[in-house]
Scaffold this motif. Structure first.
Motif, PDB file in Angstrom:
ATOM      1  N   MET B   1      -8.071   5.254  -6.553  1.00 42.94           N
ATOM      2  CA  MET B   1      -8.894   4.249  -7.238  1.00 42.94           C
ATOM      3  C   MET B   1     -10.070   4.927  -7.924  1.00 42.94           C
ATOM      4  O   MET B   1     -10.053   5.160  -9.116  1.00 42.94           O
ATOM      5  CB  MET B   1      -9.407   3.236  -6.209  1.00 42.94           C
ATOM      6  CG  MET B   1     -10.154   2.094  -6.839  1.00 42.94           C
ATOM      7  SD  MET B   1     -10.738   0.982  -5.560  1.00 42.94           S
ATOM      8  CE  MET B   1      -9.798  -0.457  -5.915  1.00 42.94           C
ATOM      9  N   VAL B   2     -11.073   5.321  -7.131  1.00 40.77           N
ATOM     10  CA  VAL B   2     -12.220   5.960  -7.745  1.00 40.77           C
ATOM     11  C   VAL B   2     -12.087   7.475  -7.672  1.00 40.77           C
ATOM     12  O   VAL B   2     -12.215   8.164  -8.676  1.00 40.77           O
ATOM     13  CB  VAL B   2     -13.533   5.510  -7.070  1.00 40.77           C
ATOM     14  CG1 VAL B   2     -14.722   6.077  -7.819  1.00 40.77           C
ATOM     15  CG2 VAL B   2     -13.593   4.001  -7.031  1.00 40.77           C
ATOM     16  N   GLU B   3     -11.814   7.965  -6.472  1.00 45.60           N
ATOM     17  CA  GLU B   3     -11.634   9.396  -6.327  1.00 45.60           C
ATOM     18  C   GLU B   3     -10.184   9.689  -5.962  1.00 45.60           C
ATOM     19  O   GLU B   3      -9.400   8.776  -5.749  1.00 45.60           O
ATOM     20  CB  GLU B   3     -12.591   9.963  -5.263  1.00 45.60           C
ATOM     21  CG  GLU B   3     -12.230   9.642  -3.831  1.00 45.60           C
ATOM     22  CD  GLU B   3     -12.800   8.307  -3.370  1.00 45.60           C
ATOM     23  OE1 GLU B   3     -12.352   7.270  -3.881  1.00 45.60           O
ATOM     24  OE2 GLU B   3     -13.680   8.295  -2.496  1.00 45.60           O
ATOM     25  N   LYS B   4      -9.872  10.998  -5.901  1.00 39.85           N
ATOM     26  CA  LYS B   4      -8.489  11.359  -5.556  1.00 39.85           C
ATOM     27  C   LYS B   4      -8.367  11.488  -4.039  1.00 39.85           C
ATOM     28  O   LYS B   4      -9.102  12.242  -3.405  1.00 39.85           O
ATOM     29  CB  LYS B   4      -8.134  12.687  -6.223  1.00 39.85           C
ATOM     30  CG  LYS B   4      -7.689  12.526  -7.659  1.00 39.85           C
ATOM     31  CD  LYS B   4      -6.838  13.719  -8.081  1.00 39.85           C
ATOM     32  CE  LYS B   4      -6.029  13.460  -9.330  1.00 39.85           C
ATOM     33  NZ  LYS B   4      -6.830  13.083 -10.490  1.00 39.85           N
ATOM     34  N   THR B   5      -7.475  10.742  -3.476  1.00 36.71           N
ATOM     35  CA  THR B   5      -7.298  10.806  -2.028  1.00 36.71           C
ATOM     36  C   THR B   5      -5.806  10.884  -1.729  1.00 36.71           C
ATOM     37  O   THR B   5      -5.203   9.883  -1.347  1.00 36.71           O
ATOM     38  CB  THR B   5      -7.873   9.564  -1.338  1.00 36.71           C
ATOM     39  OG1 THR B   5      -7.372   8.423  -2.050  1.00 36.71           O
ATOM     40  CG2 THR B   5      -9.367   9.537  -1.323  1.00 36.71           C
ATOM     41  N   PRO B   6      -5.206  12.042  -1.931  1.00 35.52           N
ATOM     42  CA  PRO B   6      -3.741  12.127  -1.793  1.00 35.52           C
ATOM     43  C   PRO B   6      -3.252  11.723  -0.419  1.00 35.52           C
ATOM     44  O   PRO B   6      -2.254  11.016  -0.300  1.00 35.52           O
ATOM     45  CB  PRO B   6      -3.453  13.609  -2.063  1.00 35.52           C
ATOM     46  CG  PRO B   6      -4.762  14.302  -1.951  1.00 35.52           C
ATOM     47  CD  PRO B   6      -5.819  13.313  -2.273  1.00 35.52           C
ATOM     48  N   PHE B   7      -4.004  12.112   0.604  1.00 40.06           N
ATOM     49  CA  PHE B   7      -3.542  11.803   1.956  1.00 40.06           C
ATOM     50  C   PHE B   7      -3.545  10.300   2.204  1.00 40.06           C
ATOM     51  O   PHE B   7      -2.574   9.714   2.685  1.00 40.06           O
ATOM     52  CB  PHE B   7      -4.433  12.525   2.977  1.00 40.06           C
ATOM     53  CG  PHE B   7      -4.009  12.270   4.392  1.00 40.06           C
ATOM     54  CD1 PHE B   7      -2.830  12.824   4.886  1.00 40.06           C
ATOM     55  CD2 PHE B   7      -4.764  11.462   5.216  1.00 40.06           C
ATOM     56  CE1 PHE B   7      -2.426  12.577   6.180  1.00 40.06           C
ATOM     57  CE2 PHE B   7      -4.360  11.211   6.512  1.00 40.06           C
ATOM     58  CZ  PHE B   7      -3.191  11.773   7.000  1.00 40.06           C
ATOM     59  N   LEU B   8      -4.659   9.679   1.807  1.00 29.73           N
ATOM     60  CA  LEU B   8      -4.791   8.244   2.011  1.00 29.73           C
ATOM     61  C   LEU B   8      -3.762   7.475   1.167  1.00 29.73           C
ATOM     62  O   LEU B   8      -3.233   6.451   1.603  1.00 29.73           O
ATOM     63  CB  LEU B   8      -6.211   7.809   1.650  1.00 29.73           C
ATOM     64  CG  LEU B   8      -6.592   6.423   2.140  1.00 29.73           C
ATOM     65  CD1 LEU B   8      -6.578   6.378   3.646  1.00 29.73           C
ATOM     66  CD2 LEU B   8      -7.964   6.037   1.622  1.00 29.73           C
ATOM     67  N   ASP B   9      -3.481   8.003  -0.022  1.00 30.19           N
ATOM     68  CA  ASP B   9      -2.495   7.339  -0.877  1.00 30.19           C
ATOM     69  C   ASP B   9      -1.125   7.351  -0.211  1.00 30.19           C
ATOM     70  O   ASP B   9      -0.415   6.337  -0.213  1.00 30.19           O
ATOM     71  CB  ASP B   9      -2.412   8.047  -2.230  1.00 30.19           C
ATOM     72  CG  ASP B   9      -3.574   7.642  -3.124  1.00 30.19           C
ATOM     73  OD1 ASP B   9      -4.316   6.735  -2.710  1.00 30.19           O
ATOM     74  OD2 ASP B   9      -3.737   8.236  -4.195  1.00 30.19           O
ATOM     75  N   LEU B  10      -0.795   8.486   0.367  1.00 30.38           N
ATOM     76  CA  LEU B  10       0.481   8.602   1.055  1.00 30.38           C
ATOM     77  C   LEU B  10       0.562   7.560   2.178  1.00 30.38           C
ATOM     78  O   LEU B  10       1.540   6.831   2.315  1.00 30.38           O
ATOM     79  CB  LEU B  10       0.606  10.012   1.632  1.00 30.38           C
ATOM     80  CG  LEU B  10       2.015  10.411   2.063  1.00 30.38           C
ATOM     81  CD1 LEU B  10       2.897  10.605   0.852  1.00 30.38           C
ATOM     82  CD2 LEU B  10       1.961  11.676   2.902  1.00 30.38           C
ATOM     83  N   PHE B  11      -0.522   7.520   2.935  1.00 23.88           N
ATOM     84  CA  PHE B  11      -0.665   6.570   4.036  1.00 23.88           C
ATOM     85  C   PHE B  11      -0.485   5.137   3.516  1.00 23.88           C
ATOM     86  O   PHE B  11       0.260   4.334   4.083  1.00 23.88           O
ATOM     87  CB  PHE B  11      -2.065   6.791   4.619  1.00 23.88           C
ATOM     88  CG  PHE B  11      -2.430   5.875   5.737  1.00 23.88           C
ATOM     89  CD1 PHE B  11      -2.021   6.142   7.038  1.00 23.88           C
ATOM     90  CD2 PHE B  11      -3.227   4.766   5.491  1.00 23.88           C
ATOM     91  CE1 PHE B  11      -2.397   5.302   8.063  1.00 23.88           C
ATOM     92  CE2 PHE B  11      -3.593   3.926   6.519  1.00 23.88           C
ATOM     93  CZ  PHE B  11      -3.173   4.197   7.812  1.00 23.88           C
ATOM     94  N   THR B  12      -1.179   4.838   2.400  1.00 23.31           N
ATOM     95  CA  THR B  12      -1.096   3.505   1.801  1.00 23.31           C
ATOM     96  C   THR B  12       0.334   3.137   1.479  1.00 23.31           C
ATOM     97  O   THR B  12       0.821   2.073   1.882  1.00 23.31           O
ATOM     98  CB  THR B  12      -1.911   3.460   0.504  1.00 23.31           C
ATOM     99  OG1 THR B  12      -3.229   3.856   0.787  1.00 23.31           O
ATOM    100  CG2 THR B  12      -1.895   2.073  -0.103  1.00 23.31           C
TER     101      THR B  12
END
Lengths: 296, 306
Positions: B1-12
């Protein structure tokens, strides 16, 4: 409220509102008045003779352990349904709100249980949790080591109707939470991100408080849903059993009135339900609208 | 969304998939069950690979549950409620918002008071009402002793019985559910946001109220109508308690009620493949309506509760 520029006509407005008033009077007000009147009568099952007995039906009702148990069951049931379906709906919506590219697709995939009738949801869960054939029942037995049998145990039957009712309601809650999250100004989220708030903190300190009107609204709607619309689920899945352990208030009205033909008691129960829903509506309009609205 | 969060995106995405799976599971599982034979469906655990009995089961469910008749009934009921509700509440709201007359506030208040009173809380009296819609008139008649009055006038014994029974009829299925404060309220809110200039201009051009309604207000309300069509159709199609009470004739019941008879009871053969096949068949129309009109549906759902 009325428009600044309006029409003047002698008969037309009456003619236009007439159908609505007619249906409302015949199917809302007259039955409601009849119900209140009947609740003060004691009549034989064929409705031939009746006697005016003042509050006898109500006194009977509130000293009847079965009725008090039914009240307790209804509250447990509706709180459980509201809790499960709201928390799942919120969780999935907060995930879906992050999935920028696939939002439309995700929404499509999650929305359709809304269209499933409660009774049909009941049939599917009846099979999933069937003590001898159900796959979810099998998983519960294997993994949790519970001797699962909703046909015999009241608490298992309660879990079954909660699951069948909450499942259907998740998509409803999801739609509202997603809409609520999309209405939160992006600038707020971005500002807090610049201040160094992590995604979790942003959710907890910004999105979640801003969602509180949605949250309260959904709590009320879910409780109303589990009070009334779950009739189909109870009727297909447990019929109030085993031993009255899932006999929620609405189902009891039906059973006492149509199966047991105890007309006075059924009418008194209807009046209690009517009062209850009027109180809920009133609270919703008075309390929720004023205290929890942040955005005006 | 605002920043890059690859780990959290995977989780999502992982949890989203899980969520979609959990939500879809009962329906997928029912669909699979509907393709199996009796022997396969009663195996524990049931195989998760679809079988080849789908057509056979569907045919059996269709004829055993008399689904053709019942789905038709459901359709008639749902469309009747949808059309009736929208028509009645739209002209009602038009009357409340665009006219000034003595009982305007009373009319609005009396409709508004029923906003949250579902049919479930007044089961028995509404049923009695449906058994004889003219019973209020009858009570009035009896109350005024009109029978004896008429006998006295004519010199003969006359007794008048007013009776119009709605049980086991489409009218009985539809009419009591047509009264809806929510729709009226929604249309009222919408009409209040329509610019004043439109009405003024129409009046200057000499349009009659009905002309204004037909040519201006109705076209403006099209999206709202579309949204309500979806919601009310699903509402009507999924009704349970009311059709259960009003219909006793199996030719008049709706599909959702009829399914009850197909559920295997303790002593029956466990023919879940047929019961679930029928369940899937019955939910197809309302799911299709929601999915095909999803845009209006979401809009309507959210607008309705504002």
């Amino acid at each position: 409220m009325i428009k600044r520029s309006f029409f003047k006509s002698k008969y037309l407005p009456y003619l236009l509102i007439f159908p609505q008033l007619l249906v409302t009077l015949t199917f809302f007000y007259w039955p409601a008045v009849q119900g209140i009147f009947q609740s003060f009568l004691l009549s034989d099952p064929f409705g031939r003779k009746s006697k005016f007995v003042w509050f006898y039906n109500y006194i009977e009702l509130f000293t009847d352990p079965l009725y008090l148990k039914s009240i307790f069951i209804t509250f447990t049931f509706s709180i459980a349904v509201a809790f499960v379906s709201i928390s799942l709906g919120l969780f999935i919506a907060s995930m879906a709100n992050r999935a920028l590219k696939a939002k439309a697709l995700v929404r499509t995939m999650l929305i359709w249980p809304y269209a499933v009738a409660p009774a049909i949801s009941g049939i599917m869960w009846l099979f999933l949790l069937h003590p001898s054939y159900g796959i979810v029942a099998l998983a519960i037995k294997e993994w949790l080591g519970v001797n699962w049998n909703p046909v015999l145990y009241g608490s298992d039957a309660m879990v079954m109707i909660v699951m069948a009712s909450a499942w259907k309601q998740v998509s409803y809650n999801f739609v509202f939470f997603l809409a609520g999250m999309q209405a939160i100004p992006k600038s707020l989220i971005e500002a807090s991100a610049i201040d160094g708030a992590s995604p979790f903190k942003r959710f907890w300190f910004i999105s979640f408080p801003l969602l509180s009107p949605t949250f309260f609204f959904l709590t009320v709607m879910n409780i109303i849903y589990s009070f009334f619309e779950t009739f189909g689920i109870i009727h297909t899945v447990t019929q109030g059993g085993p031993g009255g352990s899932t006999n929620i208030l609405v189902y009891k009205v039906y059973q006492d009135g149509f199966v047991g033909l105890n007309l006075g008691s059924s009418a008194a129960q209807s009046v209690v339900l009517m009062t209850l829903i009027i109180v809920i509506t009133f609270l919703q309009f008075r309390f929720v609208e004023k205290k929890v609205q942040y955005s005006g | 969304m605002v920043e890059k969060t690859p780990f959290l995106d995977l989780f999502t995405y992982a949890f989203l998939m899980l969520g979609i799976f959990i939500v879809g599971f009962p329906i997928i599982y029912s669909l699979i069950a509907a393709t199996l034979s009796l022997e396969e469906v009663s195996r524990v655990p049931m195989p998760l690979i679809p079988g080849d009995q789908f057509i056979v089961n569907m045919k059996e469910a269709w004829s055993r549950g008399d689904l053709g008749t019942q789905i038709t009934n459901s359709f008639i009921m749902a469309s009747g409620i949808t059309i009736g509700k929208i028509a009645v509440s739209m002209i009602g709201a038009f009357s409340i918002v665009y006219f000034d007359y003595r009982f305007r506030v009373v009319a609005f208040a009396s409709v508004f008071c029923t906003l949250m009173l579902p049919v479930e809380v007044r089961i028995l009296p509404t049923y009695e009402m449906a058994a004889n819609v003219l019973s209020p008139l009858q009570s009035l008649w009896d109350f005024l002793h009109l029978n004896s009055l008429m006998s006295w006038f004519s010199g003969n014994d006359i007794s008048v019985t007013l009776n119009w029974c709605l049980l086991d009829s489409y009218t009985g299925l539809i009419l009591p559910l047509v009264a809806s404060a929510t729709c009226t309220f929604l249309f009222r809110q919408f009409f209040l946001t329509v610019p004043e200039e439109l009405c003024e201009a129409a009046k200057i051009d000499g349009a009659s109220p009905m002309m204004f309604f037909r040519k201006i207000l109705f076209p403006l309300s099209k999206t709202n109508i579309a949204a309500l069509v979806v919601i009310e159709f699903v509402y009507g199609y999924n009704q349970y308690l009311w059709p259960l009470l009003v219909t006793t004739n199996p030719k008049m019941t709706t599909a959702v009620i009829g399914l009850q008879n197909l559920i295997p009871q303790a002593d029956d053969l466990p023919e879940w493949n047929i019961a679930l096949g029928a369940a899937v068949l019955v939910m197809v129309p309302s799911i299709l309506v929601v999915l095909l009109m999803q845009r209006w549906f979401v809009k309507g759902l959210i607008e309705k509760e504002k």
